[in-house]
Design a protein around this motif. Structure first.
Motif, PDB file in Angstrom:
ATOM      1  N   ALA A  27       0.824  -1.214   0.000  1.00 56.47           N
ATOM      2  CA  ALA A  27       0.000   0.000   0.000  1.00 56.47           C
ATOM      3  C   ALA A  27       0.855   1.260   0.000  1.00 56.47           C
ATOM      4  N   TYR A  28       1.880   1.293   0.863  1.00 57.45           N
ATOM      5  CA  TYR A  28       2.637   2.536   1.015  1.00 57.45           C
ATOM      6  C   TYR A  28       3.754   2.717  -0.013  1.00 57.45           C
ATOM      7  N   LEU A  29       4.241   1.638  -0.606  1.00 61.87           N
ATOM      8  CA  LEU A  29       5.188   1.810  -1.713  1.00 61.87           C
ATOM      9  C   LEU A  29       4.474   2.428  -2.919  1.00 61.87           C
ATOM     10  N   ILE A  30       3.255   1.938  -3.185  1.00 62.39           N
ATOM     11  CA  ILE A  30       2.455   2.530  -4.267  1.00 62.39           C
ATOM     12  C   ILE A  30       2.038   3.950  -3.888  1.00 62.39           C
ATOM     13  N   TYR A  31       1.663   4.133  -2.620  1.00 64.24           N
ATOM     14  CA  TYR A  31       1.261   5.452  -2.102  1.00 64.24           C
ATOM     15  C   TYR A  31       2.379   6.480  -2.305  1.00 64.24           C
ATOM     16  N   GLY A  32       3.626   6.091  -1.981  1.00 65.03           N
ATOM     17  CA  GLY A  32       4.757   6.997  -2.130  1.00 65.03           C
ATOM     18  C   GLY A  32       5.006   7.378  -3.575  1.00 65.03           C
ATOM     19  N   THR A  33       4.901   6.403  -4.459  1.00 66.04           N
ATOM     20  CA  THR A  33       5.086   6.664  -5.894  1.00 66.04           C
ATOM     21  C   THR A  33       4.004   7.604  -6.416  1.00 66.04           C
ATOM     22  N   LEU A  34       2.753   7.349  -6.007  1.00 67.00           N
ATOM     23  CA  LEU A  34       1.637   8.200  -6.438  1.00 67.00           C
ATOM     24  C   LEU A  34       1.740   9.598  -5.835  1.00 67.00           C
ATOM     25  N   GLN A  35       2.209   9.680  -4.586  1.00 70.38           N
ATOM     26  CA  GLN A  35       2.378  10.981  -3.936  1.00 70.38           C
ATOM     27  C   GLN A  35       3.345  11.859  -4.735  1.00 70.38           C
ATOM     28  N   GLU A  36       4.434  11.254  -5.162  1.00 72.54           N
ATOM     29  CA  GLU A  36       5.411  11.982  -5.969  1.00 72.54           C
ATOM     30  C   GLU A  36       4.805  12.380  -7.317  1.00 72.54           C
ATOM     31  N   ASP A  37       4.013  11.496  -7.908  1.00 72.32           N
ATOM     32  CA  ASP A  37       3.386  11.788  -9.204  1.00 72.32           C
ATOM     33  C   ASP A  37       2.372  12.933  -9.094  1.00 72.32           C
ATOM     34  N   VAL A  38       1.542  12.879  -8.034  1.00 69.88           N
ATOM     35  CA  VAL A  38       0.471  13.877  -7.881  1.00 69.88           C
ATOM     36  C   VAL A  38       1.028  15.273  -7.643  1.00 69.88           C
ATOM     37  N   PHE A  39       1.993  15.372  -6.704  1.00 68.33           N
ATOM     38  CA  PHE A  39       2.438  16.706  -6.291  1.00 68.33           C
ATOM     39  C   PHE A  39       3.585  17.267  -7.137  1.00 68.33           C
ATOM     40  N   THR A  40       3.931  16.551  -8.208  1.00 63.08           N
ATOM     41  CA  THR A  40       4.880  17.108  -9.190  1.00 63.08           C
ATOM     42  C   THR A  40       4.250  17.070 -10.589  1.00 63.08           C
ATOM     43  N   TYR A  41       2.918  17.011 -10.622  1.00 61.45           N
ATOM     44  CA  TYR A  41       2.186  16.818 -11.881  1.00 61.45           C
ATOM     45  C   TYR A  41       2.060  18.121 -12.669  1.00 61.45           C
ATOM     46  N   ASN A  42       2.232  18.018 -13.964  1.00 60.55           N
ATOM     47  CA  ASN A  42       1.993  19.130 -14.889  1.00 60.55           C
ATOM     48  C   ASN A  42       1.068  18.647 -15.996  1.00 60.55           C
ATOM     49  N   SER A  43       0.063  19.467 -16.322  1.00 62.13           N
ATOM     50  CA  SER A  43      -0.914  19.065 -17.336  1.00 62.13           C
ATOM     51  C   SER A  43      -0.870  19.994 -18.547  1.00 62.13           C
ATOM     52  N   ASP A  44      -1.054  19.409 -19.729  1.00 60.65           N
ATOM     53  CA  ASP A  44      -1.168  20.176 -20.967  1.00 60.65           C
ATOM     54  C   ASP A  44      -2.612  20.233 -21.444  1.00 60.65           C
ATOM     55  N   ASN A  45      -3.531  19.730 -20.602  1.00 64.17           N
ATOM     56  CA  ASN A  45      -4.937  19.626 -21.016  1.00 64.17           C
ATOM     57  C   ASN A  45      -5.837  20.705 -20.431  1.00 64.17           C
ATOM     58  N   ILE A  46      -5.246  21.654 -19.681  1.00 67.98           N
ATOM     59  CA  ILE A  46      -6.062  22.698 -19.064  1.00 67.98           C
ATOM     60  C   ILE A  46      -6.423  23.750 -20.111  1.00 67.98           C
ATOM     61  N   THR A  47      -7.709  24.080 -20.158  1.00 66.74           N
ATOM     62  CA  THR A  47      -8.220  25.025 -21.166  1.00 66.74           C
ATOM     63  C   THR A  47      -7.595  26.404 -21.020  1.00 66.74           C
ATOM     64  N   GLY A  48      -7.146  26.934 -22.140  1.00 75.34           N
ATOM     65  CA  GLY A  48      -6.625  28.299 -22.172  1.00 75.34           C
ATOM     66  C   GLY A  48      -5.272  28.481 -21.528  1.00 75.34           C
ATOM     67  N   ALA A  49      -4.521  27.412 -21.385  1.00 71.30           N
ATOM     68  CA  ALA A  49      -3.193  27.523 -20.764  1.00 71.30           C
ATOM     69  C   ALA A  49      -2.269  26.484 -21.366  1.00 71.30           C
TER      70      ALA A  49
END
Length: 378
Positions: free
Chosen positions: A54-76
């Protein structure tokens, strides 16, 4: 004389029968002990597998979520996900629901017929408040550019502020090994944080703001630990023994209300929701992250109930070390020789601390067994 002989003979026969019964009970006890030991081993492996997964996956996802950048946001263009308190709301809500279900499922028939008095809600609120702040500050540190390995190493050094506080406030004393352990963790974390990739152009492991956030998170961890101890003492004084899921439910309930209030005030709730609507990928990452959090917490409370907090602490601490190496290799963090030495030094301090705790725990258990044995002899 015949009467005396018969009486002695009857007495010896009774003693022989009692001895045979005792031997039979001992043999039965040995069989049960072996069976119980096997069950405990399987149960411990089950707990380890649950917490680690649970927490190995949690740690990987935590890093993914809080360093995430999106190119799909409208007008940006590329937009970073910065809505920390939105995630805290969703995570705390998921854990509250899980805690409530677990609490209802583990209630005994007696507790259903005659409900226990509710524990002191004041300390649950304060504990939930400090804990959600700690989690949010950790997330903010990652969002501000602090690398996951450095953040995890720093969080493993939470004993440092606890020791400093007790030295100043209560005059507590520590041995040289304890000072050495904390020093190794701090020195290793500092070496990792100050390291840079060859040529100085590689990915940095730290940012000034990220370091400030992670230090503030450590302070909140210390406050949370003190409040939880006070809560347990207060509950025991009124004859209320807190269950794991009870702790999980009430703590996360207050974490949810605090996070919801902050997210409403700073706009994270609405903006985070809109961001998730426009980018389904981050939405799935957050949902997986929250599920792993709920599953991980459930396994932690189950481990504490099945064994003791020391076993749980050992599992979770060693899991952090594994998380650091998973992040380094899986996420491609640039590591210099100085960084590797820092990781090695900090891990050495952490493992020494775990071994010290296990040794102390065994010593206490042995002392209790000797007391029991001594009292039985008298």
């Amino acid at each position: 004389e015949n009467r005396t002989y018969d009486s002695t003979h009857d007495s010896s026969s009774i003693e022989e029968e009692e001895e045979e019964e005792i031997l039979a009970l001992i043999e039965e006890g040995r069989k049960l002990a072996v069976f119980d030991k096997d069950n405990n081993t399987l149960n411990l492996l089950f707990c380890c597998a649950g917490i680690y997964t649970a927490y190995l996956i949690y740690g990987t996802l935590q890093e993914d979520v809080f360093t995430y950048n999106s190119d799909n946001i409208t007008g940006a263009g590329s937009v970073a996900f910065t809505y920390i308190w939105f995630v805290q709301v969703v995570e705390a809500f998921t854990n509250t629901i899980t805690g409530y279900i677990g609490l209802q499922m583990t209630k005994t028939k007696e507790e259903r017929n005659k409900p226990k008095p509710k524990p002191n809600q004041k300390f649950f609120f304060l504990s939930g408040f400090s804990q959600v702040l700690s989690k949010a500050l950790t997330s903010l540190s990652l969002n501000s550019g602090l690398s996951f390995p450095l953040a995890t190493m720093a969080k493993s050094g939470k004993m440092a502020p606890v020791m400093a506080g007790q030295l100043v406030l209560s005059g507590a004393r520590y041995n040289m090994r304890e000072y050495a352990q904390v020093s190794a963790i701090i020195a290793g974390t500092a070496l990792l944080g100050l390291s840079k990739a060859k040529g100085g152009n590689g990915m940095a492991h730290s940012s000034t703001l990220g370091v400030v956030f992670i230090l503030a998170s450590l302070v909140m961890d210390g406050i949370t630990g003190g409040l939880q101890k006070r809560l347990k003492v207060e509950s025991q004084d009124v004859g209320h023994s807190l269950k794991g899921y009870e702790f999980m439910f009430y703590t996360n309930m207050y974490m949810f209300w605090v996070a919801l209030s902050v997210a409403n005030l700073n706009g994270d709730l609405v903006n985070g929701f809109i961001y998730c609507l426009e980018d389904s990928h981050i939405c799935m990452l957050i949902l997986k992250f929250c599920v792993c959090s709920a599953v991980g917490q459930s396994f932690i409370f189950y481990t504490i109930a099945s064994f003791d907090p020391l076993v749980c602490s050992t599992i979770t601490t060693t899991r952090k070390i594994v998380s650091v190496f998973v992040s380094i290799f899986y996420k491609g963090h640039v590591m210099t020789n100085q960084a590797w030495f820092g990781v090695f030094l900090a891990c050495l301090g952490i493992l020494s601390e775990v071994q010290d705790k296990v040794g102390t725990g065994r010593g206490k258990n042995l002392g209790e067994l000797k007391k029991i044995k001594g009292s039985s002899l008298h």
